[in-house]
Motif scaffolding. Structure first.
Motif, short mmCIF file in Angstrom:
data_model
loop_
_atom_site.label_atom_id
_atom_site.label_comp_id
_atom_site.label_asym_id
_atom_site.label_seq_id
_atom_site.Cartn_x
_atom_site.Cartn_y
_atom_site.Cartn_z
N GLU A 112 1.38 4.08 -3.75
CA GLU A 112 1.72 2.65 -3.80
C GLU A 112 2.99 2.44 -4.63
O GLU A 112 3.87 1.69 -4.27
N THR A 139 -2.12 8.62 0.49
CA THR A 139 -3.16 8.64 -0.57
C THR A 139 -4.08 9.85 -0.39
O THR A 139 -4.47 10.49 -1.38
N ARG A 151 -11.16 2.63 -3.00
CA ARG A 151 -10.29 2.91 -1.86
C ARG A 151 -10.00 1.63 -1.06
O ARG A 151 -10.87 0.79 -0.90
N GLY A 152 -8.81 1.55 -0.57
CA GLY A 152 -8.41 0.34 0.17
C GLY A 152 -8.07 -0.81 -0.77
O GLY A 152 -7.91 -1.95 -0.34
N GLY A 153 -7.93 -0.49 -2.04
CA GLY A 153 -7.84 -1.53 -3.07
C GLY A 153 -6.53 -2.28 -3.20
O GLY A 153 -6.42 -3.16 -4.06
N SER A 154 -5.55 -1.99 -2.35
CA SER A 154 -4.32 -2.81 -2.44
C SER A 154 -4.61 -4.26 -2.05
O SER A 154 -3.95 -5.17 -2.54
N ASP A 155 -5.59 -4.44 -1.17
CA ASP A 155 -6.01 -5.81 -0.83
C ASP A 155 -6.46 -6.54 -2.09
O ASP A 155 -6.25 -7.74 -2.22
N LYS A 209 -2.98 9.92 5.63
CA LYS A 209 -2.43 8.90 4.73
C LYS A 209 -1.87 9.57 3.48
O LYS A 209 -2.46 10.56 3.01
N PHE A 230 -3.30 -1.44 -5.60
CA PHE A 230 -4.27 -0.36 -5.80
C PHE A 230 -4.53 0.03 -7.26
O PHE A 230 -5.48 0.73 -7.54
N SER A 288 0.85 -1.20 0.00
CA SER A 288 0.00 0.00 0.00
C SER A 288 0.88 1.24 0.00
O SER A 288 2.10 1.14 0.13
N ALA A 289 0.24 2.39 -0.03
CA ALA A 289 0.93 3.66 0.16
C ALA A 289 1.15 3.85 1.66
O ALA A 289 0.39 3.30 2.47
N1 ASP Z 1 -3.73 3.63 -0.54
C1 ASP Z 1 -5.04 3.28 -0.98
C2 ASP Z 1 -6.08 3.87 -0.06
O1 ASP Z 1 -5.75 4.49 0.94
C3 ASP Z 1 -5.21 1.83 -1.18
C4 ASP Z 1 -4.84 0.94 -0.03
O2 ASP Z 1 -4.18 1.38 0.92
O3 ASP Z 1 -5.21 -0.24 -0.04
O4 ASP Z 1 -7.24 3.74 -0.32
#
Ligand code: ASP
Length: 448
Positions: free
Chosen positions: A119, A49, A195-199, A47, A181, A36-37
């Motif tokens: 990222e 991002t 958002r949160g898409g590194s998963d 963050k 991501f 992730s970032a």
């Molecule tokens: N950096 C991105 C976010 O904050 C993706 C991630 O962290 O998974 O949404």
């Protein structure tokens, strides 16, 4: 072969990145790393991002964006200095930001290019750090890895041909560090996941390379049976099925992105949620099937921000096509519905309140009155949803009864119950102000 994904808190500063390095070093099976970032270093931190998004917005609105640029570069500079990596990487990051600001086309596409830099830079930093510590690693851009996605800015979906391309990465000798991501569209545009898409990237890579396990490193020892902000020290969950995790993450379990389960699930790759700060803890396993255990409820999730639209019409049950016409109005207005419990003469439609403006409300309500000639239509915007989740629910007698008494004990009125078609969860709609009391009481009933 393992795919290990490290979230924002795991790459937030040099100290965390050193832990990541040790985790990678401790197991040679960890061949594919997704990052992730940099996330928050402390509670009120921002963050990277989010800083990038602020930078993109300021640039778009022709406001002073320098402050954000400085803040972003400072974050990276601190990490690069602390890890004693070659400073030229910092100029490369700065240059990448400038290139992203000049991306032509729709503003959302430019924003995606900017957002991805968090990222991308994390992956370059980690790869440089690993090599410096005699771990042979290579940064790999998602385009070179074969991550091809649909052209929906901020909401990419993976294209099926990616998986075959990713499989070829197995032939590589070194550890590959891939930024999470984002991917690329067929026309070569950078597009991010939600958002949160590194998963999601981690799960896609795991499915593509047919990993034995997908390890998702965060900052908690495990997934908890209930939100630890509501109940102190709740029970940890050791094993969950994909279905259970899906239901829990839908309603507020933020440890793992709900879309990220799909690729791993299709390839039946077990997912393990682990803690970068305590890697020896066993973590929580998410698997396809598990033995029927005594405890049928594994977790209780809750989320606010729902809206319920209630309609009633005498003899609705005899009117062919009523439900379709009602949902059609939602479809026409671009609103996705979440649940639609119905009775003989009434039906409710539950949907997420975001984007449901007052103007939209007027249009929907007027259309329902005009086109469906209903007797009543009413709207409640303060709805919260509680999901009681467990695979064993279907075969266990009395769960609904127990849950109902837990609500009664907490003096919480149930606005709606839906067990309908899902075999793994029971959904309750309540007023959002009652959420904490309801969750505590349910936890007591099912876990204490
Ligand atoms: N950096 C991105 C976010 O904050 C993706 C991630 O962290 O998974 O949404």
């Amino acid at each position: 072969m393992k795919v290990a994904k490290f979230g924002g808190s795991s790459v937030a500063n040099a100290e965390q990145l050193r832990k990541v390095g040790n985790i990678i070093k401790s197991d040679p099976k960890r061949k594919f790393i997704v990052v992730s970032a940099p996330g928050k270093r402390f509670k009120n931190d921002t963050k990277v991002t989010d800083l990038l998004i602020q930078l993109g917005n300021a640039y778009h609105n022709q406001q002073n964006y320098e402050v954000f640029l400085v803040a972003i570069l400072e974050r990276f500079q601190e990490i690069i200095n602390d890890l004693e990596i070659d400073l030229s990487l910092l100029s490369e990051i700065e240059n990448n930001i400038k290139v992203a600001l000049r991306v032509e086309g729709k503003p959302e596409s430019k924003m995606d290019a900017i957002k991805a830099i968090g990222e991308d830079s994390s992956a370059k930093i980690l790869s440089a750090y690993l090599n410096q510590n005699n771990i042979s690693a290579q940064y790999m851009n998602p385009k070179d890895a074969g991550i091809f996605v649909s052209e929906e800015p901020g909401n990419a979906q993976i294209l099926p041909e990616s998986f075959e391309l990713l499989y070829k990465l197995r032939e590589k000798d070194h550890i590959l560090v891939i930024p999470g991501f984002f991917g690329y569209s067929k026309t070569g545009k950078l597009v991010t996941f939600s958002r949160g898409g590194s998963d999601i990237t981690g799960s896609i890579v795991a499915a593509g390379v047919k990993a034995d396990i997908y390890e998702n490193f965060t900052d908690v020892d495990s997934v908890y049976s209930v939100n630890p902000n509501i109940v102190n020290n709740p029970k940890e969950i050791t094993t969950l099925t994909y279905k259970e995790m899906r239901e829990l993450s839908y309603a507020g379990f933020s440890v793992f992105h709900d879309e990220a389960l799909i690729p791993a699930f299709r390839e039946k790759i077990p997912v393990c949620i682990k803690n970068t700060n305590n890697p020896d803890a066993p973590g929580t396993f998410i698997i396809a099937e598990k033995e029927a255990s005594e405890k049928c409820v594994v977790g209780i999730a809750s989320d606010t921000g729902f809206c319920s639209l209630y309609v009633s019409k005498y003899l609705m049950n005899r009117e062919v096509g009523f439900g379709r016409r009602l949902l059609n109005i939602f479809e026409d207005e671009g609103i996705s519905f979440e649940h639609a419990p119905s009775g003989i003469d009434d039906m409710s439609v539950i949907f997420r309140v975001n984007n449901f403006t007052k103007d939209k409300e007027k249009i929907v309500v007027d259309r329902i009155k005009d086109e469906l000639k209903v007797d009543t239509v009413s709207l409640h915007r303060d709805l919260a949803v509680i999901m009681v989740v467990g695979e064993g629910l279907v075969n266990t007698v009395g769960v609904a009864g127990k849950a109902a008494s837990a609500f009664a004990k907490a003096n919480v009125n149930i606005e709606m119950i839906n067990q309908g078609s899902s075999e793994v969860s029971m959904m309750f709609g309540i007023k959002d102000t009652d959420i904490d009391a309801a969750i505590r009481s349910l936890y007591q009933t099912f876990f204490e």
